[in-house]
Enzyme design. Structure first.
Site, PDB file in Angstrom:
ATOM      1  N   GLN A 258      -9.419   1.654  -3.501  1.00 53.41           N
ATOM      2  CA  GLN A 258      -9.100   2.106  -2.145  1.00 53.41           C
ATOM      3  C   GLN A 258      -7.897   3.035  -2.195  1.00 53.41           C
ATOM      4  O   GLN A 258      -6.923   2.783  -2.925  1.00 53.41           O
ATOM      5  CB  GLN A 258      -8.837   0.902  -1.229  1.00 53.41           C
ATOM      6  CG  GLN A 258      -8.249   1.229   0.129  1.00 53.41           C
ATOM      7  CD  GLN A 258      -9.165   2.091   1.017  1.00 53.41           C
ATOM      8  OE1 GLN A 258      -9.909   2.943   0.549  1.00 53.41           O
ATOM      9  NE2 GLN A 258      -9.080   1.882   2.308  1.00 53.41           N
TER      10      GLN A 258
ATOM     11  N   TYR B 140      -3.255  -2.972  -5.801  1.00 54.57           N
ATOM     12  CA  TYR B 140      -4.111  -4.037  -5.255  1.00 54.57           C
ATOM     13  C   TYR B 140      -5.522  -3.973  -5.858  1.00 54.57           C
ATOM     14  O   TYR B 140      -6.090  -4.991  -6.251  1.00 54.57           O
ATOM     15  CB  TYR B 140      -4.151  -3.863  -3.738  1.00 54.57           C
ATOM     16  CG  TYR B 140      -4.839  -4.946  -2.950  1.00 54.57           C
ATOM     17  CD1 TYR B 140      -4.150  -6.085  -2.530  1.00 54.57           C
ATOM     18  CD2 TYR B 140      -6.168  -4.813  -2.569  1.00 54.57           C
ATOM     19  CE1 TYR B 140      -4.776  -7.061  -1.771  1.00 54.57           C
ATOM     20  CE2 TYR B 140      -6.798  -5.787  -1.810  1.00 54.57           C
ATOM     21  CZ  TYR B 140      -6.099  -6.911  -1.413  1.00 54.57           C
ATOM     22  OH  TYR B 140      -6.722  -7.870  -0.654  1.00 54.57           O
TER      23      TYR B 140
ATOM     24  N   PRO C 106     -14.150 -10.440  -0.356  1.00 52.90           N
ATOM     25  CA  PRO C 106     -14.220 -10.193   1.083  1.00 52.90           C
ATOM     26  C   PRO C 106     -14.018  -8.717   1.405  1.00 52.90           C
ATOM     27  O   PRO C 106     -13.304  -7.998   0.693  1.00 52.90           O
ATOM     28  CB  PRO C 106     -13.052 -11.012   1.655  1.00 52.90           C
ATOM     29  CG  PRO C 106     -12.661 -11.963   0.572  1.00 52.90           C
ATOM     30  CD  PRO C 106     -12.982 -11.259  -0.715  1.00 52.90           C
TER      31      PRO C 106
ATOM     32  N   ASP D 183       0.821  -1.212   0.000  1.00 45.30           N
ATOM     33  CA  ASP D 183       0.000   0.000   0.000  1.00 45.30           C
ATOM     34  C   ASP D 183       0.857   1.266   0.000  1.00 45.30           C
ATOM     35  O   ASP D 183       1.728   1.443   0.858  1.00 45.30           O
ATOM     36  CB  ASP D 183      -0.905   0.021   1.233  1.00 45.30           C
ATOM     37  CG  ASP D 183      -1.976  -1.059   1.226  1.00 45.30           C
ATOM     38  OD1 ASP D 183      -2.088  -1.786   0.224  1.00 45.30           O
ATOM     39  OD2 ASP D 183      -2.709  -1.159   2.228  1.00 45.30           O
TER      40      ASP D 183
HETATM   41  N1  CAA Z   1      -8.722   8.933   2.259  1.00 44.81           N
HETATM   42  C1  CAA Z   1      -8.461  10.227   2.030  1.00 44.81           C
HETATM   43  N2  CAA Z   1      -7.301  10.817   2.314  1.00 44.81           N
HETATM   44  C2  CAA Z   1      -6.347  10.061   2.864  1.00 44.81           C
HETATM   45  C3  CAA Z   1      -6.529   8.708   3.133  1.00 44.81           C
HETATM   46  C4  CAA Z   1      -7.782   8.164   2.828  1.00 44.81           C
HETATM   47  N3  CAA Z   1      -8.074   6.878   3.069  1.00 44.81           N
HETATM   48  N4  CAA Z   1      -5.386   8.218   3.663  1.00 44.81           N
HETATM   49  C5  CAA Z   1      -4.516   9.231   3.713  1.00 44.81           C
HETATM   50  N5  CAA Z   1      -5.102  10.344   3.243  1.00 44.81           N
HETATM   51  C6  CAA Z   1      -4.507  11.662   3.111  1.00 44.81           C
HETATM   52  C7  CAA Z   1      -3.456  11.910   4.140  1.00 44.81           C
HETATM   53  O1  CAA Z   1      -4.085  12.399   5.318  1.00 44.81           O
HETATM   54  C8  CAA Z   1      -2.582  12.950   3.466  1.00 44.81           C
HETATM   55  O2  CAA Z   1      -3.224  14.189   3.560  1.00 44.81           O
HETATM   56  P1  CAA Z   1      -2.335  15.527   3.619  1.00 44.81           P
HETATM   57  O3  CAA Z   1      -1.382  15.449   2.461  1.00 44.81           O
HETATM   58  O4  CAA Z   1      -3.349  16.597   3.535  1.00 44.81           O
HETATM   59  O5  CAA Z   1      -1.629  15.448   4.954  1.00 44.81           O
HETATM   60  C9  CAA Z   1      -2.672  12.547   1.999  1.00 44.81           C
HETATM   61  O6  CAA Z   1      -3.843  11.718   1.879  1.00 44.81           O
HETATM   62  C10 CAA Z   1      -1.493  11.804   1.476  1.00 44.81           C
HETATM   63  O7  CAA Z   1      -1.112  10.878   2.369  1.00 44.81           O
HETATM   64  P2  CAA Z   1       0.266  10.137   2.147  1.00 44.81           P
HETATM   65  O8  CAA Z   1       0.665  10.146   0.724  1.00 44.81           O
HETATM   66  O9  CAA Z   1       1.264  10.663   3.122  1.00 44.81           O
HETATM   67  O10 CAA Z   1      -0.118   8.719   2.476  1.00 44.81           O
HETATM   68  P3  CAA Z   1       0.010   8.040   3.905  1.00 44.81           P
HETATM   69  O11 CAA Z   1       1.397   7.529   4.000  1.00 44.81           O
HETATM   70  O12 CAA Z   1      -0.536   8.917   4.961  1.00 44.81           O
HETATM   71  O13 CAA Z   1      -0.969   6.833   3.800  1.00 44.81           O
HETATM   72  C11 CAA Z   1      -1.544   4.712   3.023  1.00 44.81           C
HETATM   73  C12 CAA Z   1      -1.006   6.050   2.642  1.00 44.81           C
HETATM   74  C13 CAA Z   1      -0.581   3.986   3.941  1.00 44.81           C
HETATM   75  C14 CAA Z   1      -1.743   3.897   1.780  1.00 44.81           C
HETATM   76  C15 CAA Z   1      -2.876   4.913   3.755  1.00 44.81           C
HETATM   77  O14 CAA Z   1      -3.711   5.734   3.000  1.00 44.81           O
HETATM   78  C16 CAA Z   1      -3.599   3.606   3.976  1.00 44.81           C
HETATM   79  O15 CAA Z   1      -3.197   2.778   4.786  1.00 44.81           O
HETATM   80  N6  CAA Z   1      -4.740   3.440   3.282  1.00 44.81           N
HETATM   81  C17 CAA Z   1      -5.570   2.270   3.459  1.00 44.81           C
HETATM   82  C18 CAA Z   1      -5.103   1.164   2.607  1.00 44.81           C
HETATM   83  C19 CAA Z   1      -5.964  -0.028   2.876  1.00 44.81           C
HETATM   84  O16 CAA Z   1      -7.162   0.018   3.067  1.00 44.81           O
HETATM   85  N7  CAA Z   1      -5.343  -1.204   2.850  1.00 44.81           N
HETATM   86  C20 CAA Z   1      -6.055  -2.399   3.082  1.00 44.81           C
HETATM   87  C21 CAA Z   1      -5.075  -3.494   3.416  1.00 44.81           C
HETATM   88  S1  CAA Z   1      -5.927  -4.985   3.848  1.00 44.81           S
HETATM   89  C22 CAA Z   1      -6.601  -5.473   2.421  1.00 44.81           C
HETATM   90  O17 CAA Z   1      -6.311  -4.990   1.365  1.00 44.81           O
HETATM   91  C23 CAA Z   1      -7.563  -6.623   2.527  1.00 44.81           C
HETATM   92  C24 CAA Z   1      -8.763  -6.366   1.726  1.00 44.81           C
HETATM   93  O18 CAA Z   1      -8.859  -6.876   0.614  1.00 44.81           O
HETATM   94  C25 CAA Z   1      -9.839  -5.577   2.280  1.00 44.81           C
END
Ligand code: CAA
Length: 245
Positions: free
Chosen positions: A145, A151, A181, A92
């Site tokens: 997402q 992904y 899922p 991610d």
């Molecule tokens: N929606 C909107 N804005 C978001 C956001 C979201 N979901 N996540 C982060 N942001 C914002 C941040 O707050 C940041 O804002 P600012 O620039 O204004 O501060 C901006 O977007 C950019 O953030 P970054 O580039 O710094 O990204 P990050 O490092 O903070 O986070 C990430 C990136 C780690 C991918 C994070 O967004 C994340 O974990 N997202 C969820 C991913 C997810 O759902 N993964 C599922 C894994 S499990 C799976 O996949 C199983 C399944 O099938 C369900």
């Protein structure tokens, strides 16, 4: 009922282990395929003790190894009736930061792995006039997402693959379906940042993460003898996180 031979990729992972156990309890001889991570192999052995479940190490991105693996299971077990593609990884990060290697890794495991196992497995299924393929996709393939361009693309691609292959083998007694899922109690979901995971659980109408067993029971349903009229379908199991029709 005929004793069916079931193969589960990602078989020692969070969803894979539950799927193996459920299929074994339903009377299948099960083979779990996965990378041989020592700790996970040990955990799997404990969880599946006493059941007809074997483990074979396999990297699903290795096309030749997948083909050899399918041939060897068919030789040792006499058939390969049910194939569950549950091998999946995440890398991610937002697209702006994503490296080509993170794109390739996710596409190669999550989508390439489906090709690598379905292609050698389908011949025998067609020849025997029975087969069940179940591809474990994701709600995030349906909705997209944040941070998952790789992904989400791979998981959406799995369902396109599912529908195309379903058409090709529909007259041969072979069904091909996907399950999408939602967020479940797995290491993959536990690895997410706590605040982001909590924010997602807040939006799930059922109000909690899914249990791997709740995915496994849908696999068993699609893999059953009398599920022959369900093909090319996608079954969402997401606690209401994404509702559609
Ligand atoms: N929606 C909107 N804005 C978001 C956001 C979201 N979901 N996540 C982060 N942001 C914002 C941040 O707050 C940041 O804002 P600012 O620039 O204004 O501060 C901006 O977007 C950019 O953030 P970054 O580039 O710094 O990204 P990050 O490092 O903070 O986070 C990430 C990136 C780690 C991918 C994070 O967004 C994340 O974990 N997202 C969820 C991913 C997810 O759902 N993964 C599922 C894994 S499990 C799976 O996949 C199983 C399944 O099938 C369900």
């Amino acid at each position: 009922m005929k004793r069916r031979v079931a193969v589960v990729s990602g078989g020692i992972g969070g969803l894979g282990t539950a799927i193996c156990i459920d299929l074994a309890q339903a009377g299948c001889a099960v083979v779990a395929l996965d990378l041989p991570r020592a700790e996970a192999v040990d955990r799997f052995a404990v969880a599946t003790a006493g059941l007809d479940i074997g483990f074979q190490p396999l990297d699903v991105t290795d096309t030749d190894a997948c083909s050899d693996c399918v041939q060897s299971i068919q030789a040792s077990h006499g058939a390969l009736d049910i194939l569950v593609n549950a091998a999946g990884i995440t890398r991610d990060t937002t697209l702006r930061k994503m490296e080509r290697a993170q794109w390739d890794a996710v596409l190669e495991v999550n989508l390439g792995g489906v090709f690598n196992l379905c292609q050698p497995a389908i011949e025998g299924m067609v020849a025997r006039g029975f087969g069940r393929i179940v591809n474990i996709s994701s709600v995030n393939g349906q909705t997209g997402q944040f941070g998952q361009a790789n992904y989400s693309a791979a998981k959406a691609g799995m369902h396109g693959f599912t529908m195309a292959l379903a058409r090709e083998v529909a007259r041969k007694g072979v069904t091909v379906n996907s399950i999408s899922p939602g967020y479940c109690e797995t290491a993959m979901v536990r690895a997410m940042p706590d605040d982001i995971r909590a924010g997602i659980v807040d939006k799930v109408p059922v109000g909690r993460l899914g249990r791997p067993e709740e995915i496994a029971r849908v696999v068993r349903f699609l893999a059953a003898e009398d599920a022959g009229f369900i093909t090319g379908a996608n079954i969402p199991v997401n606690g209401g996180l994404y509702m559609s029709f």
